[in-house]
Write a protein that holds these residues in place. Structure first.
Motif, PDB file in Angstrom:
ATOM      1  N   GLN A   1      22.063   7.191  -0.981  1.00 24.01           N
ATOM      2  CA  GLN A   1      22.163   8.540  -0.421  1.00 24.01           C
ATOM      3  C   GLN A   1      20.934   8.860   0.441  1.00 24.01           C
ATOM      4  O   GLN A   1      21.045   9.493   1.494  1.00 24.01           O
ATOM      5  N   ALA A   2      19.763   8.394   0.001  1.00 29.50           N
ATOM      6  CA  ALA A   2      18.550   8.601   0.798  1.00 29.50           C
ATOM      7  C   ALA A   2      18.609   7.800   2.088  1.00 29.50           C
ATOM      8  O   ALA A   2      18.150   8.259   3.140  1.00 29.50           O
ATOM      9  N   VAL A   3      19.167   6.593   2.023  1.00 32.41           N
ATOM     10  CA  VAL A   3      19.366   5.789   3.235  1.00 32.41           C
ATOM     11  C   VAL A   3      20.172   6.581   4.251  1.00 32.41           C
ATOM     12  O   VAL A   3      19.812   6.679   5.434  1.00 32.41           O
ATOM     13  N   THR A   4      21.269   7.164   3.792  1.00 35.24           N
ATOM     14  CA  THR A   4      22.146   7.911   4.690  1.00 35.24           C
ATOM     15  C   THR A   4      21.417   9.074   5.346  1.00 35.24           C
ATOM     16  O   THR A   4      21.470   9.266   6.560  1.00 35.24           O
ATOM     17  N   SER A   5      20.713   9.869   4.541  1.00 35.36           N
ATOM     18  CA  SER A   5      20.003  11.031   5.068  1.00 35.36           C
ATOM     19  C   SER A   5      18.939  10.630   6.079  1.00 35.36           C
ATOM     20  O   SER A   5      18.862  11.185   7.183  1.00 35.36           O
ATOM     21  N   LEU A   6      18.108   9.653   5.722  1.00 33.27           N
ATOM     22  CA  LEU A   6      17.024   9.240   6.615  1.00 33.27           C
ATOM     23  C   LEU A   6      17.561   8.574   7.868  1.00 33.27           C
ATOM     24  O   LEU A   6      17.042   8.794   8.978  1.00 33.27           O
TER      25      LEU A   6
ATOM     26  N   GLN B   1       0.857  -1.177   0.000  1.00 29.73           N
ATOM     27  CA  GLN B   1       0.000   0.000   0.000  1.00 29.73           C
ATOM     28  C   GLN B   1       0.899   1.235   0.000  1.00 29.73           C
ATOM     29  O   GLN B   1       1.275   1.747   1.048  1.00 29.73           O
ATOM     30  N   ILE B   2       1.253   1.708  -1.192  1.00 29.68           N
ATOM     31  CA  ILE B   2       2.174   2.833  -1.336  1.00 29.68           C
ATOM     32  C   ILE B   2       1.383   4.141  -1.319  1.00 29.68           C
ATOM     33  O   ILE B   2       0.528   4.378  -2.171  1.00 29.68           O
ATOM     34  N   GLU B   3       1.671   4.982  -0.354  1.00 31.88           N
ATOM     35  CA  GLU B   3       0.979   6.259  -0.196  1.00 31.88           C
ATOM     36  C   GLU B   3       1.651   7.386  -0.985  1.00 31.88           C
ATOM     37  O   GLU B   3       1.001   8.358  -1.365  1.00 31.88           O
ATOM     38  N   TYR B   4       2.973   7.252  -1.191  1.00 25.02           N
ATOM     39  CA  TYR B   4       3.723   8.299  -1.893  1.00 25.02           C
ATOM     40  C   TYR B   4       5.008   7.675  -2.422  1.00 25.02           C
ATOM     41  O   TYR B   4       5.580   6.764  -1.817  1.00 25.02           O
ATOM     42  N   GLU B   5       5.472   8.188  -3.568  1.00 23.10           N
ATOM     43  CA  GLU B   5       6.730   7.706  -4.127  1.00 23.10           C
ATOM     44  C   GLU B   5       7.369   8.793  -4.968  1.00 23.10           C
ATOM     45  O   GLU B   5       6.688   9.527  -5.678  1.00 23.10           O
ATOM     46  N   ASP B   6       8.682   8.921  -4.870  1.00 22.03           N
ATOM     47  CA  ASP B   6       9.444   9.740  -5.796  1.00 22.03           C
ATOM     48  C   ASP B   6      10.758   9.027  -6.067  1.00 22.03           C
ATOM     49  O   ASP B   6      10.906   7.842  -5.745  1.00 22.03           O
ATOM     50  N   ALA B   7      11.723   9.701  -6.641  1.00 21.69           N
ATOM     51  CA  ALA B   7      12.975   9.054  -7.035  1.00 21.69           C
ATOM     52  C   ALA B   7      13.817   8.614  -5.840  1.00 21.69           C
ATOM     53  O   ALA B   7      14.708   7.778  -5.982  1.00 21.69           O
ATOM     54  N   ASP B   8      13.512   9.159  -4.648  1.00 20.62           N
ATOM     55  CA  ASP B   8      14.349   8.904  -3.478  1.00 20.62           C
ATOM     56  C   ASP B   8      13.721   8.001  -2.419  1.00 20.62           C
ATOM     57  O   ASP B   8      14.445   7.366  -1.657  1.00 20.62           O
ATOM     58  N   LEU B   9      12.402   7.952  -2.363  1.00 19.37           N
ATOM     59  CA  LEU B   9      11.798   7.247  -1.236  1.00 19.37           C
ATOM     60  C   LEU B   9      10.395   6.732  -1.546  1.00 19.37           C
ATOM     61  O   LEU B   9       9.761   7.115  -2.523  1.00 19.37           O
ATOM     62  N   LEU B  10       9.949   5.837  -0.676  1.00 15.40           N
ATOM     63  CA  LEU B  10       8.591   5.295  -0.684  1.00 15.40           C
ATOM     64  C   LEU B  10       7.970   5.532   0.683  1.00 15.40           C
ATOM     65  O   LEU B  10       8.637   5.386   1.708  1.00 15.40           O
TER      66      LEU B  10
ATOM     67  N   GLY C   1      15.646  18.650   0.791  1.00 13.95           N
ATOM     68  CA  GLY C   1      15.667  19.260   2.116  1.00 13.95           C
ATOM     69  C   GLY C   1      14.311  19.800   2.544  1.00 13.95           C
ATOM     70  O   GLY C   1      14.164  20.368   3.632  1.00 13.95           O
ATOM     71  N   GLN C   2      13.297  19.623   1.693  1.00 16.45           N
ATOM     72  CA  GLN C   2      11.949  20.099   2.001  1.00 16.45           C
ATOM     73  C   GLN C   2      11.337  19.298   3.140  1.00 16.45           C
ATOM     74  O   GLN C   2      11.537  18.087   3.250  1.00 16.45           O
ATOM     75  N   GLN C   3      10.573  19.963   3.997  1.00 13.85           N
ATOM     76  CA  GLN C   3       9.864  19.268   5.070  1.00 13.85           C
ATOM     77  C   GLN C   3       8.725  18.451   4.474  1.00 13.85           C
ATOM     78  O   GLN C   3       7.855  18.987   3.784  1.00 13.85           O
TER      79      GLN C   3
END
Length: 358
Positions: free
Chosen positions: A176-181, A102-111, A323-325
């Motif tokens: 890179q997203a793994v690192t940030s999150l 059940q995917i609520e949102y997706e972009d190039a960096d995250l689910l 960097g957007q909230q």
């Protein structure tokens, strides 16, 4: 401690957490000779290899004096080194499987995934496959066959919620997203809001629970609260009462930390275990009498929501790239929604007042 794997099951760790990353810190003493940072870390971190250390450095998971670095950097006295590493069972492989997500949102960096109750997050003892991560692995490989555990550790898993807790999770799609999150979870800057039904009528409309959480000293599958801080890891939970039903209450919990079973353990600690929590005493009549009609009502409630009544409703963090909230919210699942409505009707039929918190 391994740089990207921990020997043994995650569930068997003395002090586990919902966040799946930990932090190693090193302060270089005054007698240190110049030495490449990758060689230094291989020598200091158990199970680390040169290749894994270099990948961690390339992904930005190694900081020197607060900044990212390169593998050929030579450490010097007074340097402060921080390494973010993730827990993983040695030798365990994740088998991609086509599973409904059940995917609520997706972009190039995250689910953003809304996990149903009953679904295990990642493979472990007794659950070798059929988990959320198995499904995410399949989904991501349909988009990019080159994605693997080597290119994307644990297929982007950076935190988890209990099997029988429903609600929102974020999964990374790039290293890179793994690192940030992972850094945001470790530094406790991720916004997490849970909704729970608990036994009893809390004395205050809101409060904060501060008590370390660690393995129960007698029952190793359970966790316990240690308010004196003598054991376990620090844990802070803020709660607000949303509705009162006399025998039970609907509350919102906001986490500062993410320890295993944190809300469940903290609410039990203050005398308000989660409704139908079979680990922490919520699967029996905790408040109220045991006369036949009331007992039958409670059993019917347990049947409607056959798991602890806890839902990860909201999730917020800074986007790994922009960097957007980011802020996401979810509806209560049907079982909890029906359970709450049943209590509302019961209280109304009894002639009691539902007291909404201020």
């Amino acid at each position: 401690m391994a740089l990207d794997q921990l020997d043994g099951e995650l569930e068997d760790q003395e002090e586990s957490s919902e966040e799946l990353y930990e932090q190693h810190s090193f302060k270089i003493d005054g007698g240190q000779e110049p030495l490449r940072i990758d060689k230094f870390l291989v020598a200091r971190i158990e199970y680390a290899t040169r290749n894994k250390v270099q990948k961690a450095i390339d992904a930005g998971r190694v900081l020197v004096n607060g900044k990212t670095t390169q593998s050929n950097y030579k450490i010097k006295p007074a340097d402060e080194i921080i390494v973010y590493s993730h827990y993983e069972k040695r030798g365990e492989r994740i088998e991609p499987q086509p599973l409904p997500l059940q995917i609520e949102y997706e972009d190039a960096d995250l689910l953003i995934i809304n996990k149903p109750a009953g679904l295990v997050v990642h493979p472990g003892s007794g659950n070798p496959d059929g988990t959320l991560v198995n499904g995410v692995a399949w989904y991501l490989q349909q988009q990019n066959p080159e994605i693997s555990e080597e290119t994307l550790p644990r297929f982007g898993l950076v935190h988890r919620i209990d099997k029988n807790t429903s609600g929102l999770m974020v999964m990374a799609k790039t290293d890179q997203a793994v690192t940030s999150l992972a850094k945001q979870f470790f530094n406790h800057t991720v916004y997490r809001r849970y909704i729970a039904l608990v036994w009893g009528d809390p004395a205050e409309d809101e409060g904060t629970i501060i008590a370390h959480i660690g393995r129960h000293k007698r029952f190793r599958k359970l966790y316990d609260a240690y308010p004196e801080g003598e054991y376990g890891k620090d844990a802070i939970t803020h709660y607000t009462v949303l509705e009162r039903f006399g025998y039970v209450a609907l509350i919102e919990c906001r986490l500062e930390t993410g320890r295993t079973h944190q809300i469940r353990v903290h609410m039990q600690h203050i005398g308000h275990p989660l409704f139908n929590d079979d680990f922490y005493g919520g699967d029996r009549i905790v408040k109220g009498t045991v006369y036949t009609k009331y007992k039958q009502f409670i059993e019917n409630c347990f049947a409607i929501c056959p798991r602890h009544a806890l839902h990860a409703k909201s999730l917020g963090f800074l986007h790994p790239t922009s960097g957007q909230q980011m802020r996401f919210d979810s509806e209560l699942p049907a079982d909890m929604d029906q359970l709450i409505e049943k209590w509302r009707r019961y209280v109304k039929a009894k002639g009691d007042l539902i007291v909404e918190s201020k």
